[in-house]
Design an enzyme around this catalytic site. Structure first.
Site: not given
Ligand code: 5GP
Length: 189
Positions: A56-57, A112-113, A116, A144, A165-166, A172, A178
């Site tokens: 979703k991001g 991609e958002d 990681d 990252k 973590f962001v 989210d 979001r």
């Protein structure tokens, strides 16, 4: 209601049980998205690339990106999940909504958002291999670098960020945050 999103100060937000501090402002994000759009316009000049937006991001980033691009693009969506409601990757990737697009012979851009460990992107590229695309490139807003476990990084990167973590701008925490226009980083307790 016990858990909800709450703006504490201009630069702080509480989502569920956690407090996050502003890390990338709306202006910084918007300026970088415009640069990425220009880069893609140049790279795919004269073509109509097919964007595969990883839900979703990535929906906020993808929307701003296509609005900033001058090229016409095809849009496709796939939903994968690896996180659940936790802040650690589960390590297992589930395809939740499959891709029904005909990508044969197309120039594909995976949007991609955040990348990681890189597991999701690696899984996606392998999964898409059977689609006989002309080319596949990857663009991610956030990367990252220290958490990344593969040799080859994404092709186009908005910001390299530390391994914290962001949330915000599509990302989210337990489905909260979001819609935030900036990106916020988890504050240590
Ligand atoms: P990877 O497979 O690269 O380890 O993880 C990719 C996915 O994990 C992202 O698409 C995103 O859903 C989630 N993820 C990784 N880091 C973060 C983060 O800092 N914040 C949020 N909200 N999600 C993250």
């Amino acid at each position: 209601m016990r858990f909800q999103s709450l703006i504490l100060r201009m630069d702080e937000v509480q989502i569920n049980d956690k407090v996050f501090g502003e890390y990338l402002s709306e202006e910084e994000i918007q300026a970088r998205v415009k640069e990425l759009a220009r880069e893609l316009d140049v790279l795919f000049r004269g073509k109509r690339p097919a964007l595969i937006v990883v839900l979703k991001g990535s929906f906020v980033f993808a929307a701003d990106l296509v609005k900033a691009m001058e090229l016409d693009v095809e849009l496709h969506f796939i939903r994968v999940s690896s996180y659940g409601n936790e802040m650690e990757s589960s390590g297992q990737i589930n395809e939740l909504i499959g891709l029904d697009a005909d990508l044969e012979g197309k120039e594909v851009i995976i949007v991609e958002d955040i990348v990681d460990t890189g597991r999701t992107l690696d899984w996606l590229i392998k999964t898409l291999d059977s689609y006989k695309m002309a080319s596949v490139r990857t663009v991610t807003l956030l990367f990252k670098e220290d958490a990344y476990k593969y040799e080859i990084p994404p092709d186009i990167i908005g910001f390299s960020i530390p391994n914290h973590f962001v949330v915000g701008y599509g990302l989210d925490y337990a489905e909260g945050g979001r819609g935030l226009r900036a990106i916020y980083q988890l504050k240590e307790e």
